[in-house]
Design a protein around this motif. Structure first.
Motif, mmCIF file in Angstrom:
data_model
loop_
_atom_site.group_PDB
_atom_site.id
_atom_site.type_symbol
_atom_site.label_atom_id
_atom_site.label_comp_id
_atom_site.label_asym_id
_atom_site.label_seq_id
_atom_site.Cartn_x
_atom_site.Cartn_y
_atom_site.Cartn_z
ATOM 1 N N VAL A 110 36.467 64.531 83.077
ATOM 2 C CA VAL A 110 36.322 66.087 82.724
ATOM 3 C C VAL A 110 34.929 66.548 83.213
ATOM 4 N N ASP A 111 35.038 67.612 84.003
ATOM 5 C CA ASP A 111 33.892 68.451 84.392
ATOM 6 C C ASP A 111 33.715 69.418 83.758
ATOM 7 N N PHE A 112 32.623 69.783 82.959
ATOM 8 C CA PHE A 112 32.509 70.738 82.250
ATOM 9 C C PHE A 112 31.754 71.857 83.279
ATOM 10 N N LEU A 113 32.597 72.889 83.396
ATOM 11 C CA LEU A 113 32.217 74.187 84.369
ATOM 12 C C LEU A 113 31.452 75.349 83.948
ATOM 13 N N SER A 114 31.662 75.478 82.710
ATOM 14 C CA SER A 114 30.965 76.551 81.927
ATOM 15 C C SER A 114 30.065 75.842 80.591
ATOM 16 N N ARG A 115 29.376 76.811 80.061
ATOM 17 C CA ARG A 115 28.536 76.482 78.871
ATOM 18 C C ARG A 115 29.180 75.673 77.946
ATOM 19 N N GLY A 116 28.665 74.741 77.566
ATOM 20 C CA GLY A 116 29.244 73.808 76.319
ATOM 21 C C GLY A 116 29.418 74.579 74.979
ATOM 22 N N ASN A 117 29.763 73.889 74.110
ATOM 23 C CA ASN A 117 29.849 74.206 72.675
ATOM 24 C C ASN A 117 28.276 74.987 72.256
ATOM 25 N N PRO A 118 28.389 76.036 71.721
ATOM 26 C CA PRO A 118 26.958 76.647 71.274
ATOM 27 C C PRO A 118 26.464 75.861 70.366
ATOM 28 N N GLN A 119 26.950 75.186 69.501
ATOM 29 C CA GLN A 119 26.129 74.398 68.526
ATOM 30 C C GLN A 119 25.272 73.103 69.160
ATOM 31 N N SER A 120 25.897 72.766 70.371
ATOM 32 C CA SER A 120 25.368 71.486 70.960
ATOM 33 C C SER A 120 23.920 71.649 71.650
ATOM 34 N N GLY A 121 23.837 72.981 72.133
ATOM 35 C CA GLY A 121 22.787 73.209 73.311
ATOM 36 C C GLY A 121 23.039 72.593 74.423
ATOM 37 N N GLU A 122 24.215 72.008 74.786
ATOM 38 C CA GLU A 122 24.458 71.670 76.036
ATOM 39 C C GLU A 122 24.820 72.615 77.079
ATOM 40 N N SER A 123 24.555 72.522 78.411
ATOM 41 C CA SER A 123 25.198 73.648 79.288
ATOM 42 C C SER A 123 26.157 73.035 80.145
ATOM 43 N N GLY A 124 26.587 71.759 80.035
ATOM 44 C CA GLY A 124 27.629 71.458 80.864
ATOM 45 C C GLY A 124 27.232 69.991 81.503
ATOM 46 N N GLY A 125 28.094 69.279 82.258
ATOM 47 C CA GLY A 125 27.871 67.931 82.752
ATOM 48 C C GLY A 125 29.133 67.401 83.176
#
Length: 136
Positions: A110-125
Motif C-alpha cells: 500500500v502506497d500512501f499518496l496523500s497526507r496520512g492520518n492527521p493525528q499521526s503527523g505522517e505525510s505518506g510512505g
C-alpha cells in the motif's frame, strides 16, 4: 499465470483492524475508484456541472501482519492510496443456507499518496506485506 491487481483510489471509511486468535493482525479498508460513466449507446456524457460523469466502484482490501498495523495506524477516510495485491474469491453459506460469494483484494503493498492520518503527523510512505499468509 499471474493474479495482480493495482488500484489507485480514496479510502471510503476509516480502516477496521482486528487480531485473529493466532495473533495475526488483519486490517480491512474500502478503496473507491472512479471511471467515466457511459450512456446506453456507450458514450461518455457530462453531468449537470459540465464535468464528465463518473461511476464509482468500491473495492474491499484486506491487509495482514505488519502492513495491517501500518494501514490501521496511518490511513484514514478520504486518503489517496495505491494498492497492489491479488484477487481472492470466497464462498460461504449464510444463516438461511443460501450460498454467498465474495471478492476482495489481498494487499501486498500500500502506497500512501496523500497526507496520512492527521493525528499521526505522517505525510505518506510505503509499506510491504511480505509476511502475509497464503490463503486458499
Amino acid at each position: 499465470m499471474t493474479n495482480i491487481v493495482i488500484l489507485t483510489g480514496r479510502i471510503a471509511r476509516d480502516p477496521e483492524t482486528r487480531e485473529t486468535k493466532s495473533g495475526t493482525s488483519v486490517t480491512g479498508i474500502t478503496v473507491v475508484t472512479d471511471r467515466p460513466a457511459r450512456d446506453k449507446d456507450g458514450k461518455t456524457y457530462k453531468d449537470e456541472n459540465g464535468y464528465t460523469a463518473k461511476d464509482s466502484e468500491f473495492h474491499r482490501v484486506t491487509c495482514f501482519n505488519g502492513l495491517a498495523k501500518t494501514v490501521g495506524q496511518y490511513c484514514s477516510k478520504g486518503q489517496l492510496v495505491s494498492v497492489q495485491g491479488r484477487l481472492h474469491y470466497t464462498q460461504w453459506d449464510d444463516q438461511d443456507g443460501v450460498k454467498r460469494y465474495g471478492c476482495e483484494i489481498l494487499a501486498d503493498k500500500v502506497d500512501f499518496l496523500s497526507r496520512g492520518n492527521p493525528q499521526s503527523g505522517e505525510s505518506g510512505g510505503e509499506s510491504d506485506n511480505r509476511d502475509a499468509p497464503e490463503i486458499d
